[in-house]
Design a protein around this motif. Structure first.
Motif, mmCIF file in Angstrom:
data_model
loop_
_atom_site.group_PDB
_atom_site.id
_atom_site.type_symbol
_atom_site.label_atom_id
_atom_site.label_comp_id
_atom_site.label_asym_id
_atom_site.label_seq_id
_atom_site.Cartn_x
_atom_site.Cartn_y
_atom_site.Cartn_z
ATOM 1 N N LYS A 156 0.839 -1.196 0.000
ATOM 2 C CA LYS A 156 0.000 0.000 0.000
ATOM 3 C C LYS A 156 0.879 1.252 0.000
ATOM 4 C CE LYS A 156 -3.706 0.546 0.191
ATOM 5 N NZ LYS A 156 -4.725 0.752 -0.881
ATOM 6 N N PHE A 157 0.392 2.297 -0.688
ATOM 7 C CA PHE A 157 1.094 3.574 -0.780
ATOM 8 C C PHE A 157 0.402 4.584 0.126
ATOM 9 C CE2 PHE A 157 2.149 7.650 -2.850
ATOM 10 C CZ PHE A 157 3.523 7.509 -2.993
ATOM 11 N N ARG A 158 1.189 5.278 0.924
ATOM 12 C CA ARG A 158 0.594 6.262 1.830
ATOM 13 C C ARG A 158 0.044 7.459 1.054
ATOM 14 N NH1 ARG A 158 5.353 5.600 6.367
ATOM 15 N NH2 ARG A 158 4.071 4.553 7.937
ATOM 16 N N ALA A 159 -1.244 7.740 1.238
ATOM 17 C CA ALA A 159 -1.821 8.965 0.694
ATOM 18 C C ALA A 159 -1.184 10.154 1.407
ATOM 19 C CB ALA A 159 -3.335 8.956 0.890
ATOM 20 N N PRO A 160 -1.256 11.361 0.834
ATOM 21 C CA PRO A 160 -0.525 12.498 1.399
ATOM 22 C C PRO A 160 -0.762 12.757 2.881
ATOM 23 C CG PRO A 160 -1.274 13.050 -0.790
ATOM 24 C CD PRO A 160 -1.859 11.706 -0.472
ATOM 25 N N ALA A 161 -2.027 12.739 3.327
ATOM 26 C CA ALA A 161 -2.287 13.051 4.735
ATOM 27 C C ALA A 161 -1.664 12.003 5.653
ATOM 28 C CB ALA A 161 -3.783 13.164 4.983
ATOM 29 N N GLU A 162 -1.744 10.724 5.281
ATOM 30 C CA GLU A 162 -1.112 9.672 6.075
ATOM 31 C C GLU A 162 0.406 9.840 6.080
ATOM 32 O OE1 GLU A 162 -2.160 5.718 4.960
ATOM 33 O OE2 GLU A 162 -4.257 6.241 4.642
ATOM 34 N N TYR A 163 0.958 10.209 4.946
ATOM 35 C CA TYR A 163 2.403 10.412 4.838
ATOM 36 C C TYR A 163 2.866 11.529 5.767
ATOM 37 C CZ TYR A 163 6.855 11.900 2.765
ATOM 38 O OH TYR A 163 8.156 12.266 2.572
ATOM 39 N N ILE A 164 2.108 12.604 5.804
ATOM 40 C CA ILE A 164 2.450 13.728 6.679
ATOM 41 C C ILE A 164 2.484 13.287 8.133
ATOM 42 C CG2 ILE A 164 1.539 15.925 7.571
ATOM 43 C CD1 ILE A 164 0.563 16.399 4.609
ATOM 44 N N ILE A 165 1.472 12.541 8.543
ATOM 45 C CA ILE A 165 1.423 12.070 9.928
ATOM 46 C C ILE A 165 2.586 11.121 10.214
ATOM 47 C CG2 ILE A 165 0.042 10.859 11.651
ATOM 48 C CD1 ILE A 165 -1.016 13.638 10.789
ATOM 49 N N ALA A 166 2.911 10.253 9.265
ATOM 50 C CA ALA A 166 4.024 9.313 9.467
ATOM 51 C C ALA A 166 5.342 10.057 9.657
ATOM 52 C CB ALA A 166 4.116 8.353 8.285
ATOM 53 N N VAL A 167 5.583 11.094 8.864
ATOM 54 C CA VAL A 167 6.801 11.901 9.007
ATOM 55 C C VAL A 167 6.842 12.564 10.375
ATOM 56 C CG1 VAL A 167 7.990 13.973 8.186
ATOM 57 C CG2 VAL A 167 7.162 12.280 6.539
ATOM 58 N N GLU A 168 5.732 13.167 10.769
ATOM 59 C CA GLU A 168 5.700 13.872 12.057
ATOM 60 C C GLU A 168 5.877 12.906 13.227
ATOM 61 O OE1 GLU A 168 5.779 17.068 12.361
ATOM 62 O OE2 GLU A 168 5.445 17.561 10.247
ATOM 63 N N ARG A 169 5.305 11.722 13.130
ATOM 64 C CA ARG A 169 5.497 10.736 14.207
ATOM 65 C C ARG A 169 6.958 10.280 14.253
ATOM 66 N NH1 ARG A 169 0.758 8.235 16.442
ATOM 67 N NH2 ARG A 169 1.738 6.168 16.605
ATOM 68 N N ALA A 170 7.589 10.109 13.101
ATOM 69 C CA ALA A 170 8.991 9.695 13.072
ATOM 70 C C ALA A 170 9.895 10.784 13.643
ATOM 71 C CB ALA A 170 9.413 9.358 11.644
ATOM 72 N N LEU A 171 9.589 12.040 13.379
ATOM 73 C CA LEU A 171 10.375 13.146 13.931
ATOM 74 C C LEU A 171 10.259 13.194 15.451
ATOM 75 C CD1 LEU A 171 9.576 15.986 11.367
ATOM 76 C CD2 LEU A 171 11.810 14.920 11.748
ATOM 77 N N ASP A 172 9.037 12.951 15.944
ATOM 78 C CA ASP A 172 8.796 12.905 17.383
ATOM 79 C C ASP A 172 9.274 14.179 18.081
ATOM 80 O OD1 ASP A 172 7.746 11.618 19.623
ATOM 81 O OD2 ASP A 172 9.677 10.715 20.162
ATOM 82 N N LEU A 173 8.916 15.338 17.509
ATOM 83 C CA LEU A 173 9.291 16.642 18.050
ATOM 84 C C LEU A 173 8.065 17.342 18.627
ATOM 85 C CD1 LEU A 173 11.698 17.836 15.214
ATOM 86 C CD2 LEU A 173 12.346 17.012 17.494
ATOM 87 N N PRO A 174 8.254 18.327 19.494
ATOM 88 C CA PRO A 174 7.102 19.044 20.044
ATOM 89 C C PRO A 174 6.263 19.680 18.935
ATOM 90 C CG PRO A 174 9.095 19.558 21.276
ATOM 91 C CD PRO A 174 9.531 18.783 20.077
ATOM 92 N N PRO A 175 4.948 19.737 19.126
ATOM 93 C CA PRO A 175 4.091 20.329 18.087
ATOM 94 C C PRO A 175 4.385 21.806 17.901
ATOM 95 C CG PRO A 175 2.851 19.933 20.101
ATOM 96 C CD PRO A 175 4.172 19.269 20.287
ATOM 97 N N GLU A 176 4.236 22.261 16.665
ATOM 98 C CA GLU A 176 4.440 23.668 16.330
ATOM 99 C C GLU A 176 3.093 24.382 16.298
ATOM 100 O OE1 GLU A 176 8.120 23.874 13.293
ATOM 101 O OE2 GLU A 176 6.452 22.658 12.591
ATOM 102 N N PRO A 177 3.060 25.654 16.648
ATOM 103 C CA PRO A 177 1.811 26.404 16.561
ATOM 104 C C PRO A 177 1.434 26.671 15.112
ATOM 105 C CG PRO A 177 3.618 27.864 17.136
ATOM 106 C CD PRO A 177 4.179 26.478 17.161
#
Length: 435
Positions: free
Chosen positions: A316-337
């Motif tokens: 399966k290929f990650r659709a854009p919104a899923e891809y964005i979440i996967a990147v942010e989870r991998a970064l594991d950094l504090p949320p930005e405003p």
């Protein structure tokens, strides 16, 4: 049951949104997924978006406009606020599989801004009230909740569908709008090959008349207006239903439990969680589970979890919104405003909860892979990989794609001149873009 031992990393990729940083993997991949199906959704225990909140925003906005003042908040602001909160929750949730089901069913029963301002303003309330409570329940209950929710009624114009022989229809010479009836049959329940005719669409539209959105008073929301409802019994696909709200509820129950509906939604679930081309025996298995359990969606997902085909990597290929979440989870950094997450979904081609058409966003790789789309992902990945505190590329490889990473990807990462470029190359790799 599959012979292979399920890979916990694959469970996070296929059924979740990817691993958050280097948090420990579950010891029992299937058990972790089953636990999420049984767990209570924490967002249902909190005060969340609602029809009343949306109505309050609408009234305050109109009051400010009438007074010649600048409104503090409109529907666009509310949408940005609520969708940003939804995206942040997907990044942080300990129940990513359950949240993926929320995303799947919100897309199946799409509402969007293109239906007008109220569906735009009600999107958060719609997911909170009509989708989220039912993702591990019975399909019929979700259908009935969706078909009562003001966001769907307004999005597909049921407030403009008047029974021609109803009191309002006769006095105002108004008639049916078939949008809600057509999409309920074609997209939400039995599917385009379900055996209905144009006459069935027209009659079903008459069945649904009277379902209306009340925007006023202290309890805005769904109401049934008998003066708009087409009188008399009606027949849809050879099945008779009485007039009134009870008749329309009976019609929805019958459609939700129809064998064609079970086949239709089984195919979509298998396409989403197994492969772009749903293996026929997998779809048939899920359809049979739905038929024997009264449309129990939890049991359907348990059947998919137990399929060997669902544990084949990279299908399966990650659709854009899923891809964005996967990147942010991998970064594991504090949320930005700010609304950068929502902006990113738009920039990468999948504006969150705002698809172009009532059939929602597509679910196959062919719909998302193009040279331009991949270049946009790579550019966005570079901006995220450049964040202060971003992890090292090797650490992200080990945490997210260690079991599937190719030699060519490792060579490309290790030839990068800077840590940010190396990490961006991981995020732009075929292995990270697939789940």
């Amino acid at each position: 049951m599959p012979d292979m031992i399920p890979d916990p990393g694959h469970a996070l990729r296929r059924f979740g949104f990817g691993r958050p940083g280097a948090q420990p993997l579950p010891d029992d991949a299937r058990g972790w997924l089953r636990w999420q199906l049984d767990a209570a959704d924490p967002l249902l225990a909190r005060t969340g978006p609602s029809m009343l909140n949306t109505a309050v925003v609408a009234r305050a906005f109109q009051k400010a406009v009438d007074a010649g003042e600048t409104p503090e908040m409109g529907f666009a602001d509310l949408f940005t606020q609520e969708m940003t909160a939804s995206l942040r929750y997907a990044i942080s949730t300990a129940l990513p599989f359950r949240e993926r089901l929320v995303w799947f069913w919100a897309n199946h029963f799409t509402v969007a801004a293109r239906g007008g301002p109220w569906p735009f303003g009600l999107n958060g309330a719609y997911v909170q009230e009509a989708i989220r409570p039912h993702v591990t329940g019975r399909f019929v209950d979700m259908v009935k909740a969706v078909m009562r929710h003001p966001a769907m009624l307004d999005y597909l114009d049921n407030d403009r569908s008047i029974g021609p022989d109803s009191p309002i229809g006769r006095s105002q010479h108004r008639g049916l709008n078939e949008n809600l009836a057509r999409e309920c049959l074609e997209l939400h329940t039995i599917g385009v090959h379900g055996g209905y005719t144009q006459q069935d669409v027209t009659t079903f539209a008459a069945v649904l008349t009277g379902r209306w959105m009340n925007r006023d008073g202290d309890s805005p929301g769904f109401i049934f207006r008998p003066e708009m409802h087409e009188p008399g019994p009606k027949t849809v696909m050879g099945r008779g239903f009485p007039e009134g709200l009870a008749g329309s509820e009976a019609a929805l129950e019958w459609l939700a439990e129809h064998p064609a509906t079970h086949r239709h939604i089984a195919g979509k679930l298998v396409r989403h969680f197994v492969a772009d081309e749903p293996p026929p025996h997998c779809a048939a298995r899920v359809s049979a589970v739905l038929a024997t359990t009264g449309g129990d969606l939890k049991q359907a997902m348990l059947a998919i979890i137990d399929m060997q085909e669902a544990w084949q990597p990279m299908t399966k290929f990650r659709a854009p919104a899923e891809y964005i979440i996967a990147v942010e989870r991998a970064l594991d950094l504090p949320p930005e405003p700010g609304g950068h997450l929502l902006d990113a979904t738009r920039d990468l081609g999948q504006p969150f909860r705002n698809p172009l058409l009532p059939n929602g966003w597509p679910d196959t790789a062919a719909d998302w892979i193009s040279g331009e789309a991949l270049l946009k992902r790579a550019d966005w990945a570079m901006t995220r990989a450049s964040r202060p505190g971003a992890p090292a590329a090797d650490a992200v490889i080990e945490a997210t794609i260690a079991g599937v990473v190719s030699a060519s990807t490792l060579k490309a990462v290790r030839s990068c001149p800077t840590p940010a470029e190396a990490l961006a190359t991981v995020f732009a790799s075929p292995e990270f873009m697939r789940r």
